[in-house]
Design a protein around this motif. Sequence first.
Motif, mmCIF file in Angstrom:
data_model
loop_
_atom_site.group_PDB
_atom_site.id
_atom_site.type_symbol
_atom_site.label_atom_id
_atom_site.label_comp_id
_atom_site.label_asym_id
_atom_site.label_seq_id
_atom_site.Cartn_x
_atom_site.Cartn_y
_atom_site.Cartn_z
ATOM 1 N N UNK A 22 0.819 -1.223 0.000
ATOM 2 C CA UNK A 22 0.000 0.000 0.000
ATOM 3 C C UNK A 22 0.851 1.271 0.000
ATOM 4 N N UNK A 23 1.911 1.378 0.833
ATOM 5 C CA UNK A 23 2.734 2.604 0.794
ATOM 6 C C UNK A 23 3.303 2.902 -0.591
ATOM 7 N N UNK A 24 3.710 1.872 -1.297
ATOM 8 C CA UNK A 24 4.248 2.070 -2.645
ATOM 9 C C UNK A 24 3.175 2.633 -3.572
ATOM 10 N N UNK A 25 1.958 2.081 -3.483
ATOM 11 C CA UNK A 25 0.864 2.548 -4.334
ATOM 12 C C UNK A 25 0.472 3.982 -3.983
ATOM 13 N N UNK A 26 0.485 4.294 -2.695
ATOM 14 C CA UNK A 26 0.161 5.663 -2.266
ATOM 15 C C UNK A 26 1.168 6.670 -2.808
ATOM 16 N N UNK A 27 2.433 6.273 -2.822
ATOM 17 C CA UNK A 27 3.474 7.160 -3.367
ATOM 18 C C UNK A 27 3.270 7.368 -4.869
ATOM 19 N N UNK A 28 2.867 6.320 -5.561
ATOM 20 C CA UNK A 28 2.604 6.438 -7.005
ATOM 21 C C UNK A 28 1.510 7.463 -7.277
ATOM 22 N N UNK A 29 0.464 7.399 -6.452
ATOM 23 C CA UNK A 29 -0.646 8.341 -6.633
ATOM 24 C C UNK A 29 -0.248 9.742 -6.191
ATOM 25 N N UNK A 30 0.509 9.834 -5.094
ATOM 26 C CA UNK A 30 0.880 11.140 -4.529
ATOM 27 C C UNK A 30 1.719 11.950 -5.512
ATOM 28 N N UNK A 31 2.666 11.296 -6.186
ATOM 29 C CA UNK A 31 3.515 12.054 -7.131
ATOM 30 C C UNK A 31 2.921 12.060 -8.545
ATOM 31 N N UNK A 63 9.780 9.533 -17.374
ATOM 32 C CA UNK A 63 10.430 10.248 -18.473
ATOM 33 C C UNK A 63 9.468 11.237 -19.124
ATOM 34 N N UNK A 64 8.251 10.783 -19.321
ATOM 35 C CA UNK A 64 7.251 11.621 -19.989
ATOM 36 C C UNK A 64 6.838 12.810 -19.126
ATOM 37 N N UNK A 65 6.614 12.561 -17.814
ATOM 38 C CA UNK A 65 6.142 13.605 -16.904
ATOM 39 C C UNK A 65 7.271 14.324 -16.190
ATOM 40 N N UNK A 66 8.511 13.851 -16.437
ATOM 41 C CA UNK A 66 9.708 14.452 -15.815
ATOM 42 C C UNK A 66 9.606 14.429 -14.285
ATOM 43 N N UNK A 67 9.277 13.250 -13.773
ATOM 44 C CA UNK A 67 9.175 13.048 -12.327
ATOM 45 C C UNK A 67 10.340 12.179 -11.869
ATOM 46 N N UNK A 68 11.115 12.659 -10.921
ATOM 47 C CA UNK A 68 12.258 11.872 -10.450
ATOM 48 C C UNK A 68 12.138 11.488 -8.969
ATOM 49 N N UNK A 69 11.097 11.963 -8.318
ATOM 50 C CA UNK A 69 10.944 11.738 -6.868
ATOM 51 C C UNK A 69 10.554 10.295 -6.548
ATOM 52 N N UNK A 70 10.917 9.877 -5.328
ATOM 53 C CA UNK A 70 10.493 8.599 -4.738
ATOM 54 C C UNK A 70 10.914 7.370 -5.550
ATOM 55 N N UNK A 71 12.087 7.426 -6.108
ATOM 56 C CA UNK A 71 12.547 6.273 -6.888
ATOM 57 C C UNK A 71 12.783 5.058 -6.009
ATOM 58 N N UNK A 72 13.367 5.273 -4.853
ATOM 59 C CA UNK A 72 13.663 4.130 -3.984
ATOM 60 C C UNK A 72 12.384 3.484 -3.475
ATOM 61 N N UNK A 73 11.361 4.319 -3.157
ATOM 62 C CA UNK A 73 10.103 3.782 -2.641
ATOM 63 C C UNK A 73 9.287 3.074 -3.721
ATOM 64 N N UNK A 74 9.473 3.450 -4.973
ATOM 65 C CA UNK A 74 8.640 2.888 -6.052
ATOM 66 C C UNK A 74 9.449 1.943 -6.948
ATOM 67 N N UNK A 75 10.388 2.496 -7.715
ATOM 68 C CA UNK A 75 11.133 1.698 -8.690
ATOM 69 C C UNK A 75 11.906 0.568 -8.021
ATOM 70 N N UNK A 76 12.663 0.968 -6.980
ATOM 71 C CA UNK A 76 13.480 -0.035 -6.300
ATOM 72 C C UNK A 76 12.606 -1.077 -5.595
ATOM 73 N N UNK A 77 11.478 -0.627 -5.095
ATOM 74 C CA UNK A 77 10.550 -1.538 -4.415
ATOM 75 C C UNK A 77 9.975 -2.570 -5.397
ATOM 76 N N UNK A 78 9.621 -2.126 -6.599
ATOM 77 C CA UNK A 78 9.107 -3.060 -7.612
ATOM 78 C C UNK A 78 10.197 -4.050 -8.010
#
Length: 636
Positions: free
Chosen positions: A13-22, A73-88
Amino acid sequence: MAEFVEKRCEDMIPQLEQMERIKLFERTEIKDIAKKRKEFEYKIQRHQKNKEDFLRYIQYEMDLLKLVKERRKKLQIIAKKSEIDFSIANKINSLYKSAVFRFQDDFRFWIAYMTFCKQVKFKSCVSRMIGKMIQAHQNNPKCWHIASKWEMEENKNLDNAKKYILAGLRSHPDSQLLYTDLFTLELEQTEKKTNKPAKAKKVDESTSDKVVESVDAKVDESIDEKADESIDEKVEESIVKEPKIENDLPVEIKRAQIIYKTASNNINDVNYIIGLLNIAKNYKNTEKLQNQILGDLTTKYSNKAEMWDFMARRELEGLSYNPDDEKMEVDNDMESSSVRDRISSCNEVYQTAVKRLKSEQIWSLYINCLLEINKDLTVLPNYKRKLLKNALIQAHQAKKLQEKYYINWFHMLKSDKHDETSNEKIYQVLKYGTDAIPSSLTLWQMKLKHLMKINSDSEIIDNEFTIAIKALGDNSLPIWQMKLLYYQAKCPDKVEDIFKTGIMQAPEISKLIKVPYIEWIILTNGIEAARKKYQELSLLPPLCLELHKKMADLEILQPNVCKLNARKPHEMAALQFGKSHIEVWLDYILFEMKHGDPMKVSDIHRRAVKTLEPAKTDQFITQYSLLLANSENITL
């Protein structure tokens, strides 16, 4: 199980919340991801584990990770990589570990896991699991190969790579793959030392013996003391004792020589030895090693066409082999005379080979090479063409020429400048082909087409048709079709006699001649004559379903459709093929619905159910229901 699944879903759930938040994903997308993950979690937690469930879950998460990167890349969002990308990525890693643990016998999981780890740079994970992979798949030489490749390419640790290869060769002393790896590794080490600065080279030369001893000591540490003497130990011993190996060579070249010798003693394969030679060609200071391999090739494999082909192509490169000459240099002079010398030397080797071996294989390799040479006619076009034509004639005379080369010969002559004798030469080549390979449909078709083009004598052409049909037997239908087209254009009065002769041939020919026969009759004599002939042909063995279908189509095309006559082909098809062919009943029903009497449909349906084989009945009922539901749009 449910509690375990719920706990895992809560952890995500925290990972999904971060996806929505950013704002990487919308709320609806987040819900879909959560739902999909929950479904996968239930599947992989079932009592009976299924490989496909793990594979689908892994693929879903990999696609999700890819989508995340694209959105960033499309939205130029770099935040929360460890919580999202690394988590996946960690989730995928965990799924792979579970899959590998549960399905250890499936080597594909190990390979896929290593590929994933390489992509996301989880190198330490691979290093930890290599030992487990070897333990599970030590009977697979590819396992040792992959382990050594990982150490060599990813960890840059040649010593560990070598250990894996040597350990693998213990279990697989005949493995071509592992010998190739070991051979290449030694040459790689030589290349690296050669490219070092001069000062470093000097140190290497003065300490070469220590290098051998230290590497061997490390190898020995990884080998069971109770096992047989290792390959590496044999290499060291041979370097000292083998009188044929020069002492002035780099240590690694000496070792490569012994590895080659061991491999060639264990593996009796000319193509493999050629492969080792091609590897050696890519490294410096290997001239003596190459000569050693060439010497073995020419003596041990003198009865192999591949060896002669290889040696001839070396001549084409300007690499002449002389057992007494240690230098093998390519002549880079591309003047016409130099090219001619190379081609001539290459041709001489092939000429020697075909005299010794007398096999179809060596002739094919010879002609393939000459065809490649003839692709470029900017230099010495006449000479190249002459060699190819001579080789084709010789192969034909030796009765070793394959069908495709007669076809090449034909196209070559057609592309040449034409004179008064050109057509005769082409016909002669095609005659060579049909005489040598009378079962070749392609050559007969080419010959007949050429003959019809250059000769107006119908008697000669008819005689060729007769010979071709007799030679091809049951495969002669295309020749019958050619004959009919020819006579329809040239001698229409003889066409019916040809049809009558055709329907008396073997079943493979007869039943397929009936369809064009009925078409020809309706075009030349009208529908009444066609109906009369159909009545005769429909009862004449072999029975032909295509004939009924064609006649049914012809009846519907008439300006005034006669229901009685149009129904006959459907009725005959049902009587003759109704037990095993669903489509005859469906065609019959569709006819009555569109052109006949819809009241008869139920009777035809009942007949079909009673007549069809039991295995076909359910399928018919299903298709019948679809037909009733959409009779206007369905295509049958």
